[in-house]
Write a protein that holds these residues in place. Structure first.
Motif, PDB file in Angstrom:
ATOM      1  N   GLU A 194      -3.127   1.196   4.778  1.00  0.00           N
ATOM      2  CA  GLU A 194      -3.664   0.320   3.745  1.00  0.00           C
ATOM      3  C   GLU A 194      -2.712  -0.830   3.463  1.00  0.00           C
ATOM      4  O   GLU A 194      -1.599  -0.620   2.998  1.00  0.00           O
ATOM      5  CB  GLU A 194      -3.897   1.115   2.459  1.00  0.00           C
ATOM      6  N   SER A 217     -10.822  -5.957   2.404  1.00  0.00           N
ATOM      7  CA  SER A 217     -11.307  -4.889   1.519  1.00  0.00           C
ATOM      8  C   SER A 217     -10.240  -4.441   0.525  1.00  0.00           C
ATOM      9  O   SER A 217     -10.560  -3.840  -0.501  1.00  0.00           O
ATOM     10  CB  SER A 217     -11.779  -3.692   2.352  1.00  0.00           C
ATOM     11  N   GLU A 218      -8.957  -4.717   0.848  1.00  0.00           N
ATOM     12  CA  GLU A 218      -7.867  -4.305  -0.042  1.00  0.00           C
ATOM     13  C   GLU A 218      -7.511  -5.358  -1.086  1.00  0.00           C
ATOM     14  O   GLU A 218      -6.752  -5.086  -1.997  1.00  0.00           O
ATOM     15  CB  GLU A 218      -6.620  -4.002   0.800  1.00  0.00           C
ATOM     16  N   LYS A 234     -14.404  -0.317   0.440  1.00  0.00           N
ATOM     17  CA  LYS A 234     -13.761  -0.551   1.730  1.00  0.00           C
ATOM     18  C   LYS A 234     -14.758  -0.371   2.874  1.00  0.00           C
ATOM     19  O   LYS A 234     -14.846  -1.197   3.780  1.00  0.00           O
ATOM     20  CB  LYS A 234     -12.587   0.418   1.914  1.00  0.00           C
ATOM     21  N   GLN A 259     -10.563  -4.991   6.915  1.00  0.00           N
ATOM     22  CA  GLN A 259      -9.786  -4.014   6.139  1.00  0.00           C
ATOM     23  C   GLN A 259      -8.816  -4.732   5.207  1.00  0.00           C
ATOM     24  O   GLN A 259      -8.626  -4.323   4.060  1.00  0.00           O
ATOM     25  CB  GLN A 259      -9.025  -3.075   7.083  1.00  0.00           C
TER      26      GLN A 259
END
Length: 572
Positions: free
Chosen positions: A517, A192-193, A224, A189
């Protein structure tokens, strides 16, 4: 495996003749077999299957006993709501390899209660329950997750119990499979950001690329989900190589869950999804859990459909992109081999033989000359490069050497372009920071402006709060002009009604801390430590998934030939 094949053929024959073994004259009122009629049936069917009457008789009695038990289970369920579910246990936990294991339970109980019962009865400390390829949640009821009377549930050991006894409590927690899945999810994660605008020497970054290695432009939410899916898949593949199939399957099923969040157009343009379906069924095979026939069959069909869409009819699209199809043929070998196995387990020997003949044809082409491999390796190429190169060039040594050299050069040129691209992005961010904006806001603006420095500057210059700007960008699908107009129309303030229209998080668990996030420029030591940990499982070679030695496949081919050679040449 042979017993399952025989029973499948007999069930087909009984269905055609409308013979009901659970009724008289085959079953008496007390539930015992009608010996004479069962014997006559065995003698009549034996020549059709090319087996002895005692063998057929034993198989018929097994089918009859299962049917009687199922009938009793139906009656019990109607009268008491107590269901009977079949347990597909780990091979070393079965009390009797030849009998099926069942559990009686109400369906309105929590999964955890059933997990505890199974653990106590079979001496299993850490387990998960799988139904049709989906992991059951421990804190939800059985019926809420699709468990019905006569469902088949696969029991997976989370990790080796003996190893757990030797570990300290803290080490045990770190090694726990759930911990592994959570760390994998959080690490990917974070990745993915990231948008590639940080220092490449200190901040790892992932780019999703096509079959040539060129970066793909993908919507943020899908990116994502895709990175999470690919991360879980890579972790699962790493565990498969270590023969830890229980743990691998748990990670692969997580990958499958994330892939379901991606659009069909995206899944049709990359082969990752098809390869994942093959890997899941390969784990079923390794765990001897091919009783999950329906799920295995549908997964192989999805894999075949996806390969067709991705590679084109007769693989023309793949040929156009890569110039050859030799390396990808290992995937079709595994696909046809698993299809052959499932056909055999369904009692369809003719289809099993047909698929196995395709497998053997591919295997003869893909099985490599050890001398040619050695020659390429003396030239300085790796074993993987030699194997993939020879398959790409149909075994031609000289062509393979040229092909590998060209690939090395192309890869270096692509990496050089990507380094230059990231360097340019960092220069632009530095320029924006010199104008007074924070590095974090500059990176975010540039990311949402697709690298356009003027648009990024315009977004930053308007002076809206960063959180409000990001919310506006989410509402407008990342369109900077639309987001700017939305903020101007609302004087830089978004009402709760507007904010409630924001698309939901793509996290698989919205209540967990990992669903928040992280900022695109987050590069804390803890984050990087976690990211580096998950990146260890990602191969540095983009075609690692095609680098199969075919040793396992060779063993299964030999096993299939043994079973098919001793069976009849026709299907009953």
């Amino acid at each position: 495996m042979a017993e399952q094949n025989t029973e499948a053929k007999l069930k087909n024959q009984l269905k055609r003749e409308k013979v009901q073994l659970w009724n008289p004259p085959y079953t008496a009122a007390d539930g015992q077999p009608g010996q004479r009629h069962m014997q006559e049936l065995a003698e009549r069917y034996a020549p059709l299957l090319c087996l002895s009457a005692p063998e057929v008789g034993a198989a018929l009695e097994s089918i009859r006993a299962q049917a009687v038990k199922r009938g009793k289970g139906n009656k019990t369920f109607r009268e008491t709501n107590v269901a009977t579910v079949e347990l597909l246990l780990p091979r070393d936990s079965k009390k009797d390899p030849k009998t099926k294991d069942h559990l009686e339970t109400r369906l309105d109980v929590l999964v955890q209660e059933v997990v505890d019962r199974i653990g106590e009865e079979y001496g299993l400390k850490y387990i998960k329950l799988i139904l049709n390829g989906k992991t059951l949640c421990a804190d939800q009821r059985l019926d809420e997750q699709g468990v019905k009377n006569h469902s088949k549930m696969m029991v997976l050991k989370v990790s080796d119990a003996e190893l757990k006894q030797q570990l300290s409590e803290e080490e045990e927690k770190k090694k726990n499979q759930n911990e592994s899945i959570q760390r994998t999810q959080k690490g990917f994660q974070i990745l993915s950001e990231r948008d590639g605008s940080e220092d490449p020497d200190t901040t790892p970054f992932l780019e999703i690329a096509d079959q040539r290695g060129n970066p793909l432009k993908i919507p943020h939410t899908e990116k994502k989900a895709l990175i999470l899916a690919m991360g879980f898949h890579e972790k699962g593949r790493s565990l498969m190589k270590k023969k830890q199939f229980d743990n691998a399957l748990c990670h692969l099923l997580q990958a499958d869950q994330q892939f379901s969040k991606c659009g069909s157009a995206l899944l049709g343009s990359v082969d990752n999804y098809a390869v994942l379906q093959l890997d899941i069924v390969w784990c079923y095979r390794a765990l001897e859990a091919l009783s999950c026939l329906d799920d295995g069959k549908s997964r192989l069909q999805r894999a075949e459909d996806c390969f067709l869409q991705c590679y084109g009819e007769q693989q023309q699209r793949l040929l156009m992109i890569k110039g050859n199809t030799g390396r990808e043929e290992v995937l079709f070998l595994r696909l046809y081999l698993l299809q052959s196995l499932l056909s055999y387990l369904e009692g369809n020997d003719a289809q099993a033989r047909h698929q196995l003949s395709k497998v053997e044809s591919l295997y003869s082409r893909l099985c490599l000359d050890s001398e040619k491999m050695a020659q390429l390796m003396t030239l300085g190429f790796t074993e993987r490069e030699a194997r993939l190169g020879l398959r790409a060039c149909q075994g031609d040594l000289q062509e393979a050497a040229v092909h590998i050299s060209n690939q090395r050069q192309e890869r270096e040129e692509l990496q050089q372009r990507e380094r230059q691209k990231r360097s340019r992005r960092m220069e632009v961010i530095s320029t924006l920071t010199e104008l007074g904006f924070s590095r974090r806001d500059a990176a975010t603006a540039l990311h949402h402006a697709d690298g356009d420095v003027d648009k990024a500057y315009a977004l930053l210059y308007l002076g809206f709060e960063r959180e409000v700007s990001e919310a506006a960008l989410r509402l407008t699908g990342g369109d900077v002009q639309s987001a700017t107009q939305l903020l101007l129309d609302n004087q830089g303030v978004l009402s709760p009604e507007l904010l409630s229209m924001s698309p939901p998080s793509t996290s698989s668990s919205s209540s967990s801390p990992s669903s928040e996030e992280p900022s695109t420029s987050s590069s804390s030591a803890a984050d990087n430590e976690l990211v580096n940990e998950v990146l260890e499982d990602i191969s540095r070679h983009e075609e690692d998934y095609l680098d199969l030695t075919l040793d396992e496949e060779s063993e299964l081919i030999a096993t299939m030939k043994t079973y098919l050679d001793r069976g009849p040449t026709h299907t009953v």
